[in-house]
Design a protein around this motif. Structure first.
Motif, PDB file in Angstrom:
ATOM      1  N   ALA A  42      16.675  -4.756 -10.267  1.00  0.00           N
ATOM      2  CA  ALA A  42      16.259  -3.535  -9.582  1.00  0.00           C
ATOM      3  C   ALA A  42      15.513  -3.858  -8.290  1.00  0.00           C
ATOM      4  CB  ALA A  42      15.378  -2.703 -10.504  1.00  0.00           C
ATOM      5  N   GLY A  43      15.644  -2.985  -7.307  1.00  0.00           N
ATOM      6  CA  GLY A  43      14.979  -3.182  -6.024  1.00  0.00           C
ATOM      7  C   GLY A  43      13.490  -2.902  -6.107  1.00  0.00           C
ATOM      8  N   LEU A  44      12.771  -3.344  -5.081  1.00  0.00           N
ATOM      9  CA  LEU A  44      11.321  -3.201  -5.034  1.00  0.00           C
ATOM     10  C   LEU A  44      10.890  -1.743  -5.097  1.00  0.00           C
ATOM     11  CD1 LEU A  44       8.517  -4.454  -4.621  1.00  0.00           C
ATOM     12  CD2 LEU A  44       8.933  -4.371  -2.170  1.00  0.00           C
ATOM     13  N   GLU A  45      11.546  -0.888  -4.321  1.00  0.00           N
ATOM     14  CA  GLU A  45      11.154   0.521  -4.280  1.00  0.00           C
ATOM     15  C   GLU A  45      11.327   1.171  -5.645  1.00  0.00           C
ATOM     16  OE1 GLU A  45      12.334   4.713  -2.010  1.00  0.00           O
ATOM     17  OE2 GLU A  45      13.193   2.820  -1.341  1.00  0.00           O
ATOM     18  N   ALA A  46      12.469   0.901  -6.288  1.00  0.00           N
ATOM     19  CA  ALA A  46      12.729   1.494  -7.606  1.00  0.00           C
ATOM     20  C   ALA A  46      11.709   1.012  -8.627  1.00  0.00           C
ATOM     21  CB  ALA A  46      14.147   1.148  -8.054  1.00  0.00           C
ATOM     22  N   LEU A  47      11.379  -0.285  -8.583  1.00  0.00           N
ATOM     23  CA  LEU A  47      10.394  -0.829  -9.525  1.00  0.00           C
ATOM     24  C   LEU A  47       9.012  -0.241  -9.285  1.00  0.00           C
ATOM     25  CD1 LEU A  47      11.374  -4.600  -9.771  1.00  0.00           C
ATOM     26  CD2 LEU A  47      11.348  -2.949 -11.638  1.00  0.00           C
ATOM     27  N   LEU A  48       8.648  -0.059  -8.020  1.00  0.00           N
ATOM     28  CA  LEU A  48       7.357   0.545  -7.711  1.00  0.00           C
ATOM     29  C   LEU A  48       7.264   1.959  -8.276  1.00  0.00           C
ATOM     30  CD1 LEU A  48       6.686  -0.595  -4.035  1.00  0.00           C
ATOM     31  CD2 LEU A  48       5.167  -0.953  -5.963  1.00  0.00           C
ATOM     32  N   THR A  73      14.586  -3.170   8.820  1.00  0.00           N
ATOM     33  CA  THR A  73      13.484  -3.027   7.866  1.00  0.00           C
ATOM     34  C   THR A  73      13.106  -1.567   7.684  1.00  0.00           C
ATOM     35  OG1 THR A  73      12.519  -5.229   8.134  1.00  0.00           O
ATOM     36  CG2 THR A  73      11.007  -3.457   7.562  1.00  0.00           C
ATOM     37  N   LEU A  74      13.054  -0.805   8.768  1.00  0.00           N
ATOM     38  CA  LEU A  74      12.717   0.614   8.668  1.00  0.00           C
ATOM     39  C   LEU A  74      13.669   1.354   7.734  1.00  0.00           C
ATOM     40  CD1 LEU A  74      11.826   1.437  12.382  1.00  0.00           C
ATOM     41  CD2 LEU A  74      10.260   1.503  10.441  1.00  0.00           C
ATOM     42  N   SER A  75      14.947   0.991   7.774  1.00  0.00           N
ATOM     43  CA  SER A  75      15.938   1.672   6.931  1.00  0.00           C
ATOM     44  C   SER A  75      15.740   1.354   5.451  1.00  0.00           C
ATOM     45  CB  SER A  75      17.355   1.269   7.361  1.00  0.00           C
ATOM     46  OG  SER A  75      17.614  -0.086   7.056  1.00  0.00           O
ATOM     47  N   CYS A  76      15.013   0.283   5.148  1.00  0.00           N
ATOM     48  CA  CYS A  76      14.778  -0.117   3.756  1.00  0.00           C
ATOM     49  C   CYS A  76      13.513   0.497   3.170  1.00  0.00           C
ATOM     50  CB  CYS A  76      14.676  -1.640   3.648  1.00  0.00           C
ATOM     51  SG  CYS A  76      16.182  -2.531   4.093  1.00  0.00           S
ATOM     52  N   LEU A  77      12.678   1.093   4.001  1.00  0.00           N
ATOM     53  CA  LEU A  77      11.381   1.575   3.539  1.00  0.00           C
ATOM     54  C   LEU A  77      11.505   2.940   2.851  1.00  0.00           C
ATOM     55  CD1 LEU A  77       9.081   0.578   6.534  1.00  0.00           C
ATOM     56  CD2 LEU A  77       9.645  -0.721   4.472  1.00  0.00           C
ATOM     57  N   PRO A  78      10.577   3.232   1.946  1.00  0.00           N
ATOM     58  CA  PRO A  78      10.617   4.508   1.218  1.00  0.00           C
ATOM     59  C   PRO A  78      10.137   5.666   2.082  1.00  0.00           C
ATOM     60  CG  PRO A  78       8.665   3.284   0.610  1.00  0.00           C
ATOM     61  CD  PRO A  78       9.476   2.373   1.501  1.00  0.00           C
ATOM     62  N   ALA A  79      10.053   6.839   1.485  1.00  0.00           N
ATOM     63  CA  ALA A  79       9.554   8.023   2.184  1.00  0.00           C
ATOM     64  C   ALA A  79       8.044   7.913   2.389  1.00  0.00           C
ATOM     65  CB  ALA A  79       9.887   9.281   1.378  1.00  0.00           C
ATOM     66  N   GLY A 136       0.828  -1.198   0.000  1.00  0.00           N
ATOM     67  CA  GLY A 136       0.000   0.000   0.000  1.00  0.00           C
ATOM     68  C   GLY A 136       0.857   1.239   0.000  1.00  0.00           C
ATOM     69  N   VAL A 137       0.431   2.247   0.757  1.00  0.00           N
ATOM     70  CA  VAL A 137       1.153   3.517   0.848  1.00  0.00           C
ATOM     71  C   VAL A 137       1.653   3.695   2.271  1.00  0.00           C
ATOM     72  CG1 VAL A 137       0.950   6.027   0.686  1.00  0.00           C
ATOM     73  CG2 VAL A 137      -0.189   4.578  -0.996  1.00  0.00           C
ATOM     74  N   LEU A 138       2.917   4.089   2.419  1.00  0.00           N
ATOM     75  CA  LEU A 138       3.482   4.298   3.747  1.00  0.00           C
ATOM     76  C   LEU A 138       2.906   5.584   4.346  1.00  0.00           C
ATOM     77  CD1 LEU A 138       5.462   3.234   5.847  1.00  0.00           C
ATOM     78  CD2 LEU A 138       7.257   4.579   4.753  1.00  0.00           C
ATOM     79  N   GLU A 139       2.027   5.428   5.322  1.00  0.00           N
ATOM     80  CA  GLU A 139       1.294   6.549   5.896  1.00  0.00           C
ATOM     81  C   GLU A 139       2.058   7.223   7.035  1.00  0.00           C
ATOM     82  OE1 GLU A 139      -1.961   9.115   5.915  1.00  0.00           O
ATOM     83  OE2 GLU A 139      -1.587   7.452   4.539  1.00  0.00           O
ATOM     84  N   ASP A 140       2.733   6.407   7.858  1.00  0.00           N
ATOM     85  CA  ASP A 140       3.427   6.959   9.027  1.00  0.00           C
ATOM     86  C   ASP A 140       4.588   6.046   9.389  1.00  0.00           C
ATOM     87  OD1 ASP A 140       3.973   8.716  11.063  1.00  0.00           O
ATOM     88  OD2 ASP A 140       2.456   7.915  12.432  1.00  0.00           O
ATOM     89  N   LYS A 141       5.612   6.624   9.996  1.00  0.00           N
ATOM     90  CA  LYS A 141       6.792   5.858  10.385  1.00  0.00           C
ATOM     91  C   LYS A 141       7.285   6.367  11.738  1.00  0.00           C
ATOM     92  CE  LYS A 141       9.966   5.265   7.200  1.00  0.00           C
ATOM     93  NZ  LYS A 141      11.155   5.488   6.321  1.00  0.00           N
TER      94      LYS A 141
END
Length: 202
Positions: A187-193, A34-40, A7-12
């Protein structure tokens, strides 16, 4: 049982995130790794999930990599090691280093981890040494993209994430194929997304 959320990262926060999936916010506990791997925030995200049911709560634990999820399950199989302590351990040491410490019975190294005393470290070595004997190589194989294994799995995850964001499956698949063609299978998941979203919005 939930195995993955996209989904969309709402809060961290320090040890948890909120992922919005179709208007529903899921609170997920995560390690620092895991937190360090997550997008903005407000970016697409997908994490592996372990659901733990207690008498008074249903808690979700999220992982960016299969290797970390596997180690989490091993840690929580040890007596007196709960999920929060397991996440604390995973936050303080790389998986391969943890495997190596367990293999050589390095109690001193383990006691440097937050919340791990001498007795807990000894218990970890006693119960997990044999189980992780081959895990360093396994975890590397799980974590690093390789031809014919990890890379082909990523597009499926991205398609699922796009569908959860409201795109039709056929359009999502086409966008992911274009993204893989542009970025390459490694390519990584974030880049592909991000690249797939760019194609979806055209």
């Amino acid at each position: 049982m939930i195995a993955r959320l996209s989904g969309v990262l709402e809060d961290k926060a320090k040890d948890e995130v909120v992922i919005d999936v179709g208007g529903v916010g899921y609170r997920i506990f995560c390690s620092a790794q895991t937190l360090s791997c997550l997008p903005a925030l407000q970016e697409p995200v997908s994490v592996r999930i372990r659901t733990l049911v207690r008498e008074d709560a249903i808690d979700l634990y999220g992982f960016a990599e299969q290797a970390e999820e596997a180690m989490f399950m091993l840690l929580t199989s040890v007596s007196h090691i709960g999920p929060k302590l397991a996440l604390g351990i995973l936050s303080g040491i790389a998986i391969d280093e943890l495997c190596a410490a367990l293999n050589r019975g390095d109690v001193a190294r383990l006691t440097h981890l937050h919340g791990v005393g001498k007795k807990t470290a000894e218990r970890l070595v006693l119960e997990l040494k044999d189980k992780v004997a081959a895990m360093p190589a396994t975890s590397m194989a799980m974590s690093l993209p390789s031809v014919g294994t990890a890379a082909p799995m990523v597009p499926t995850d991205v398609v699922s994430a796009l569908v959860n964001l409201g795109y039709k499956e056929n359009k999502a698949r086409a966008a992911v194929l274009l993204a893989v063609d542009s970025l390459g299978e490694g390519a990584g998941l974030e880049a592909l997304l991000k690249e797939s979203l760019r194609h979806c919005r055209r």
